[in-house]
Design a protein around this motif. Structure first.
Motif, mmCIF file in Angstrom:
data_model
loop_
_atom_site.group_PDB
_atom_site.id
_atom_site.type_symbol
_atom_site.label_atom_id
_atom_site.label_comp_id
_atom_site.label_asym_id
_atom_site.label_seq_id
_atom_site.Cartn_x
_atom_site.Cartn_y
_atom_site.Cartn_z
ATOM 1 N N LEU A 47 0.825 -1.219 0.000
ATOM 2 C CA LEU A 47 0.000 0.000 0.000
ATOM 3 C C LEU A 47 0.851 1.258 0.000
ATOM 4 N N ARG A 48 1.846 1.296 0.864
ATOM 5 C CA ARG A 48 2.663 2.511 0.985
ATOM 6 C C ARG A 48 3.620 2.672 -0.203
ATOM 7 N N ASP A 69 9.292 -6.948 -4.916
ATOM 8 C CA ASP A 69 8.332 -7.331 -3.871
ATOM 9 C C ASP A 69 8.161 -8.847 -3.930
ATOM 10 N N SER A 74 1.284 -7.581 -5.318
ATOM 11 C CA SER A 74 1.810 -6.209 -5.174
ATOM 12 C C SER A 74 2.500 -5.773 -6.467
ATOM 13 N N ASP A 97 12.806 -13.767 -0.403
ATOM 14 C CA ASP A 97 12.963 -12.661 0.536
ATOM 15 C C ASP A 97 14.187 -11.794 0.246
ATOM 16 N N TRP A 118 8.606 -3.566 8.995
ATOM 17 C CA TRP A 118 9.673 -2.919 9.781
ATOM 18 C C TRP A 118 10.922 -3.775 9.896
ATOM 19 N N HIS A 121 13.522 -3.295 7.177
ATOM 20 C CA HIS A 121 14.068 -1.987 6.818
ATOM 21 C C HIS A 121 15.596 -1.938 6.876
ATOM 22 N N GLU A 138 11.196 3.847 5.043
ATOM 23 C CA GLU A 138 9.936 4.206 5.700
ATOM 24 C C GLU A 138 10.071 4.141 7.227
ATOM 25 N N VAL A 139 9.037 4.605 7.880
ATOM 26 C CA VAL A 139 9.010 4.677 9.342
ATOM 27 C C VAL A 139 8.338 3.427 9.910
ATOM 28 N N ASN A 167 7.090 11.637 6.808
ATOM 29 C CA ASN A 167 6.263 12.630 6.122
ATOM 30 C C ASN A 167 5.653 13.672 7.067
ATOM 31 N N SER A 224 -1.964 -7.090 3.879
ATOM 32 C CA SER A 224 -1.214 -5.847 4.087
ATOM 33 C C SER A 224 -0.657 -5.789 5.512
ATOM 34 N N GLU A 225 -0.880 -4.722 6.251
ATOM 35 C CA GLU A 225 -0.203 -4.584 7.544
ATOM 36 C C GLU A 225 -0.651 -5.646 8.563
ATOM 37 N N TRP A 228 1.810 -8.484 8.940
ATOM 38 C CA TRP A 228 3.090 -8.440 9.665
ATOM 39 C C TRP A 228 3.073 -7.518 10.882
HETATM 40 N N1 LIG Z 1 4.734 7.351 6.508
HETATM 41 C C1 LIG Z 1 3.475 6.935 6.468
HETATM 42 O O1 LIG Z 1 2.523 7.711 6.526
HETATM 43 C C2 LIG Z 1 3.218 5.467 6.317
HETATM 44 C C3 LIG Z 1 1.938 5.001 5.996
HETATM 45 C C4 LIG Z 1 1.756 3.637 5.828
HETATM 46 C C5 LIG Z 1 2.821 2.767 6.002
HETATM 47 N N2 LIG Z 1 4.040 3.240 6.321
HETATM 48 C C6 LIG Z 1 5.192 2.343 6.455
HETATM 49 O O2 LIG Z 1 5.484 1.773 5.181
HETATM 50 C C7 LIG Z 1 5.959 0.439 5.336
HETATM 51 C C8 LIG Z 1 5.102 -0.510 4.504
HETATM 52 O O3 LIG Z 1 3.772 -0.460 4.960
HETATM 53 P P1 LIG Z 1 2.547 -0.872 4.011
HETATM 54 O O4 LIG Z 1 1.332 -0.303 4.630
HETATM 55 O O5 LIG Z 1 2.844 -0.591 2.607
HETATM 56 O O6 LIG Z 1 2.545 -2.462 4.248
HETATM 57 P P2 LIG Z 1 2.108 -3.560 3.178
HETATM 58 O O7 LIG Z 1 2.046 -4.840 3.922
HETATM 59 O O8 LIG Z 1 0.896 -3.109 2.445
HETATM 60 O O9 LIG Z 1 3.319 -3.585 2.150
HETATM 61 C C9 LIG Z 1 4.559 -4.170 2.446
HETATM 62 C C10 LIG Z 1 5.071 -4.826 1.167
HETATM 63 O O10 LIG Z 1 6.389 -5.323 1.415
HETATM 64 C C11 LIG Z 1 6.490 -6.571 0.755
HETATM 65 N N3 LIG Z 1 7.586 -7.363 1.329
HETATM 66 C C12 LIG Z 1 7.612 -8.035 2.498
HETATM 67 N N4 LIG Z 1 8.816 -8.645 2.655
HETATM 68 C C13 LIG Z 1 9.538 -8.346 1.549
HETATM 69 C C14 LIG Z 1 10.851 -8.710 1.098
HETATM 70 N N5 LIG Z 1 11.673 -9.473 1.830
HETATM 71 N N6 LIG Z 1 11.264 -8.250 -0.101
HETATM 72 C C15 LIG Z 1 10.452 -7.471 -0.870
HETATM 73 N N7 LIG Z 1 9.198 -7.108 -0.499
HETATM 74 C C16 LIG Z 1 8.763 -7.541 0.694
HETATM 75 C C17 LIG Z 1 5.122 -7.199 0.956
HETATM 76 O O11 LIG Z 1 4.886 -8.265 0.042
HETATM 77 C C18 LIG Z 1 4.207 -6.019 0.729
HETATM 78 O O12 LIG Z 1 3.816 -5.883 -0.621
HETATM 79 C C19 LIG Z 1 5.946 0.182 6.822
HETATM 80 O O13 LIG Z 1 7.195 0.463 7.342
HETATM 81 C C20 LIG Z 1 4.936 1.164 7.366
HETATM 82 O O14 LIG Z 1 5.143 1.499 8.710
HETATM 83 C C21 LIG Z 1 4.257 4.574 6.477
#
Ligand SMILES: NC(=O)c1ccc[n+]([C@@H]2O[C@H](COP(=O)([O-])OP(=O)(O)OC[C@H]3O[C@@H](n4cnc5c(N)ncnc54)[C@H](O)[C@@H]3O)[C@@H](O)[C@H]2O)c1
Length: 454
Positions: A47-48, A69, A74, A97, A118, A121, A138-139, A167, A224-225, A228
């Motif tokens: 999503l992010r 990904d 995704s 992975d 997380w 990261h 990301e955070v 952000n 999504s979140e 994990w």
């Molecule tokens: N700054 C903001 O406002 C904000 C908002 C939402 C999320 N976030 C952060 O963004 C990050 C992602 O969140 P999200 O909501 O997109 O989660 P999400 O689960 O929707 O997306 C995570 C993606 O990472 C992929 N992934 C997992 N392991 C992987 C790997 N080893 N190699 C490649 N891809 C891999 C997953 O398949 C998934 O598509 C988190 O750190 C979250 O805290 C920040």
């Protein structure tokens, strides 16, 4: 892109004093590649990550040759974005992975955006820096204390910057407050309050098919979140998401740049909300009703700063409540509060002991970044702030200059999580916060939000 005199001076001073020059010797040439393209790769296009991809695509100086990904869905959804925009599809890395390591071998990437769970990261940001590419992470940037050191050590050794993509640092009101703090409107700053107060129950649980509710599954069965993030609420008790609140406050208080966090104490309430949600929505016999969630419903952390300020950070994600990051800025001359958007400044506000609305101050002290870019930012996510954070990362990569939010910020803001866990585990004991700058905070000067450039 033209650098302002202040920013040029920063880079020059850093080179002379050895701050940026020693820390980032290899990549920061400050070259001015006016018409070059910035080539970005993305690790994690959930999503992010997809919203970052869209944001980057608005610029005609950005190309995206590769994405990574592990989830084919995704990748497919990201490809749809490229098709809609009529752009060539990026090469996709999805085998396992560690597929990101293959992507990082490419020589046509200048920077990499990391938006994965997380726990991924730091391995990803470290590998990105080692591959000589700017890392935008990301955070929160890190989960464990050692990981914060890993980020700093790698950035220093490789000379490659790492920016935490916080952000909220670009929220219009907190930037106006930054302006006011710097102009002394609050007098000497003594206190700040912030937090992540967001009912995440529909983020932590869903039916495995779509985000935002519809079931009480998480982990392997979650989407999504929920897939994990929820596990962190099972395993950990602390402020596990501190940076949305702490980032803006750190800038108000010049953290790592004339000031630093020294100690914290954390306290957690009992854990009730997530269990109740599972029982209410899924019934007492649902297997997840047996899960023992460790995360307290409200976690309160008090951080002490070297210059004598206190910061209260609240983590509150398990209960029904309207969203609020609960900001408060306070000094010897006055106070502003995010909730109700009220201010009182002694000698300025019309009536003693009486709040007044912040709106007129917002207009008067609006940050130059917003004045310049409000229209462009308008359509971006989270009220425009996503535009600014991506812009800052891209401009830093493009101009080969230090990002305005750096690896030391990433390290210390994120370190609040493991340190608050340690404090709670020790009965709210005081815990020391490391100085990731290794003393440079004493001479480093603020660089964030100085003008309308970054
Ligand atoms: N700054 C903001 O406002 C904000 C908002 C939402 C999320 N976030 C952060 O963004 C990050 C992602 O969140 P999200 O909501 O997109 O989660 P999400 O689960 O929707 O997306 C995570 C993606 O990472 C992929 N992934 C997992 N392991 C992987 C790997 N080893 N190699 C490649 N891809 C891999 C997953 O398949 C998934 O598509 C988190 O750190 C979250 O805290 C920040």
């Amino acid at each position: 892109m033209n650098l302002t005199p202040t920013r040029r001076q920063f880079i020059k001073t850093a080179a002379l004093t050895g701050t940026a020059a020693t820390v980032f010797p290899s990549i920061l040439t400050g070259a001015k590649p006016a018409d070059t393209k910035v080539r970005l790769g993305f690790i994690g296009v959930g999503l992010r990550g997809r919203s970052h991809v869209e944001q980057a695509m608005y610029r005609d100086d950005v190309v995206i040759p590769a994405i990574c990904d592990v989830d084919p869905n995704s990748i497919a959804l990201t490809n749809e974005i490229f098709k809609k925009k009529g752009k060539p599809l990026p090469e996709a890395y999805s085998k396992g992975d560690e597929a990101f390591l293959q992507m990082l071998k490419r020589d046509d990437l200048d920077g990499v955006i990391i938006a994965t769970p997380w726990e991924w990261h730091v391995p990803m940001a470290v590998a990105t820096m080692k591959a000589g590419k700017y890392a935008g992470v990301e955070v929160s940037a890190t989960v464990k204390l050692k990981e914060s050191w890993d980020l700093v050590d790698t950035s220093e050794k490789t000379g490659v910057p790492c920016m935490i993509l916080e952000n909220v640092c670009y929220r219009r009101d907190v930037l106006a407050i930054l302006n006011m703090v710097r102009q002394g409107m609050f007098g000497e700053m003594t206190y700040a309050h912030c937090g992540y107060q967001h009912d995440l129950r529909e983020v932590k649980f869903n039916n495995g098919k779509q985000a935002y509710g519809g079931g009480v599954e998480f982990g392997a069965k979650g989407y999504s979140e929920a897939h994990w993030r929820t596990q962190h609420s099972v395993d950990r008790n602390g402020d596990i998401y501190p940076t949305h609140g702490l980032g803006p406050v750190a800038h108000w208080l010049n953290i790592n740049r004339g000031n630093r966090f020294t100690h914290l104490t954390s306290t957690a309430t009992k854990s009730r909300g997530l269990h109740k949600y599972v029982v209410d929505k899924g019934g007492a016999n649902h297997p997840n009703a047996k899960v023992n969630f460790k995360l307290g419903d409200v976690v309160t952390t008090v951080v002490e700063c070297a210059n004598g300020e206190n910061i209260v950070i609240i983590h509150d994600t398990n209960s029904p409540r309207p969203y609020s990051l609960g900001f408060r800025a306070q000094g010897t001359q006055g106070i502003w509060m995010d909730d109700n958007d009220m201010i009182y400044l002694e000698g300025v506000s019309p009536k003693a002991h009486t709040w007044e609305p912040f709106a007129a101050y917002q207009e008067k002290y609006d940050h130059p970044l917003w004045k310049r870019h409000a229209q462009t930012a308008e359509n971006a996510g989270h009220g425009g702030i996503d535009f600014f954070v991506m812009r800052a990362f891209i401009e830093s990569v493009k101009t080969k200059t230090p990002p305005p939010i750096d690896v030391y910020d990433a390290a210390v803001w994120s370190a609040i999580s493991p340190l608050s866990e340690e404090s709670i585990a020790g009965g709210s004991k005081p815990v020391e916060i490391p100085d990731f700058t290794r003393g440079k905070w004493k001479t480093n000067k603020p660089i964030f939000g100085l003008n309308d450039q970054f």
